[in-house]
Design an enzyme around this catalytic site. Sequence first.
Site, PDB file in Angstrom:
ATOM      1  CD  GLU A 250      37.592  48.571  45.643  1.00 56.75           C
ATOM      2  OE1 GLU A 250      37.696  47.458  45.084  1.00 56.75           O
ATOM      3  OE2 GLU A 250      37.191  49.569  45.059  1.00 56.75           O
ATOM      4  CE  LYS A 252      43.210  39.239  45.432  1.00 54.25           C
ATOM      5  NZ  LYS A 252      42.490  38.021  45.136  1.00 54.25           N
ATOM      6  NE  ARG A 272      41.740  35.689  37.126  1.00 53.29           N
ATOM      7  CZ  ARG A 272      42.755  35.619  36.292  1.00 53.29           C
ATOM      8  NH1 ARG A 272      42.608  35.013  35.119  1.00 53.29           N
ATOM      9  NH2 ARG A 272      43.915  36.142  36.600  1.00 53.29           N
ATOM     10  CD  GLU A 302      36.073  37.926  43.544  1.00 52.45           C
ATOM     11  OE1 GLU A 302      36.238  38.582  42.489  1.00 52.45           O
ATOM     12  OE2 GLU A 302      36.779  36.942  43.852  1.00 52.45           O
ATOM     13  CE  LYS A 425      47.701  39.054  43.038  1.00 51.27           C
ATOM     14  NZ  LYS A 425      47.098  37.938  42.339  1.00 51.27           N
TER      15      LYS A 425
END
Length: 587
Positions: A250, A252, A272, A302, A425
């Site tokens: 996906e 980021k 977060r 996000e 990531k």
Amino acid sequence: MLYSEIADAYEKIEATTKRLEMTDLLVDLLKRTPKEIIDKVVYLTQGKIYPDFVKLEIGVAERLAIKALAHASGRRESEIEEDMKKSGDIGETSQKFIAQKRQLTFFQKPLTVQKVYETLDKMAHASGSGAVDTKISLLAGLLADATPKEAKYIMRAVTGNLRLGIADMTVLDALAIAYGGGKETRELVERAYNISSDLGRVAKVLAEEGIEGIKKFKVVVGEPIRPMLAERLSSPEEILEKLSGKCIAEYKYDGERIQAHKKGEEITLYSRRLEDISDQYPDAIELLRRHVLAKEAILEAECVAIDPDTGEMRPFQELMHRRRKYGIEKAMEEYPVSLFMFDALYVDGKDLTLEPYPVRRRVLKNVVREGERVKIAKSVIAGNIKELENFFLEAIEDGCEGLMCKSVNEDSVYQAGARGWLWIKYKRDYKSEMTDTVDLVVVGAFHGRGKRAGTYGALLLAAYNSENDIFETVTKCGTGFTDEDLAKLPEMMKKHVISHRHPRVHSLIEADVWFEPKVVIEVLGAEITLSPIHTCAVNSIRQGSGLAIRFPRFTGNFRIDKAAEDATTTSEIVEMYQKQLKKIAES
Ligand code: ATP
């Protein structure tokens, strides 16, 4: 229970430089605490009266605390301020002034934990025009009955700075030992915490009902879930290898993580760090109201700043304009946002956290109606290196940081509160180790000389060793600070100053000033080397050596969205070091 018992324990905890001793002292305190108030003692020990997601804070500014101390001690505010210039700590100053007053008075009512908690609670609830006066008189009332030692910790707690640095993980360790029947139950206790984010409630249920009570914890709308975090790797080969050859890749996005809790029309947003940030994003709430089809849901997204003229994505830093109490309407116009949805943790009565990611994503697609400003995170299913690499370049081209590669295996559950290998990531800067940034914790400082006299010459920075819940030094950083940064640093760090190395900080270097591990800054390193003086990942590469980041430079980013435990971990630094070695070998 008398508050003096807590204050005595704090004093011992504060004096220790050994991590295990700190846990033992906490176990002892928790065992002595009556079960009915154990939640309160846990909150107080973290310098709070509620879990983070409750919006109420004790919220006493230093100026106000000084006024209360003046009342209670019969001294002038100017005298108090003068002393604070020397001590740098309202706690120490209060201890001293209350001690001097004690010699003159005889009658004193012992303070109970209940009384302290209730008074702090009243202070947190004080609102409206008389709030300041109410807070001062409540605080002065407490101080009037406090011993000098109690005054020290009360004042530190109300000004938001207890300086004990006891992490959630340490409290969980202590709870498992004190009430869970030993370390074996630690995992269950932690799961309860990870899905409720309420350490006080976990403590109370565990103390009163034992481990059976802990097993009954459920995901509930309105109680934030501790976020799942990603590991990092720097090449598509390694990523695919780790994820058994296939993953959902996906974009980021470079924004702020949001956990949205929807109950009918009511929507709350958590950051977060699980603070309620609904007030910052009324527009995001409205978007979710219109685009989430479920009645009840916990979804993650996000939140990204977009250019109001072009609709293009803007960098994370622009969202800082949204961190304000007033003028949010104007900020909303100037800095509009889009939402990119990436997970579904609960939908209409069903806990999805133990479902594999492909299932969660399917549910997410079903409950989100996409629109111009609400989208599901862009993704592909990648099964080979070329696909992953192409999608990565596309993500960068579109203004993203890189990719989040997620496991599609049966066991790809939502690992609440953990950084694991189910999400990896892949960011642009990892392609070249020389330009990699890390987020490090400020644990100490060195006095500046010459032009920097009066401020800090360099900061001692540490990475987080998540296995042992400690901070290990990795570099000394003195470059990259603007004059403005330098001027504000001592002021900014003042409230975290402690008299000796914190027990959770491992350092062979003696700093001039020590801090409680709290503040995280972003640093750009040139290379990672073996080091005889830094403790980061000591002995893991070579016996007697740690790892150090050479030529560090502050990027200008104070990572206020991160807690110390969210800093770059020592194992990530080890990975980066190994990558770097490999690269040198290849070239
Ligand atoms: P970083 O500083 O690199 O953002 P982090 O420590 O905040 O890292 P990680 O779990 O390491 O958090 O990286 C994932 C972060 O990336 C999430 O916290 C989230 O804010 C953001 N993010 C952006 N897009 C996605 C996505 N598609 N899926 C999951 N997280 C995403």
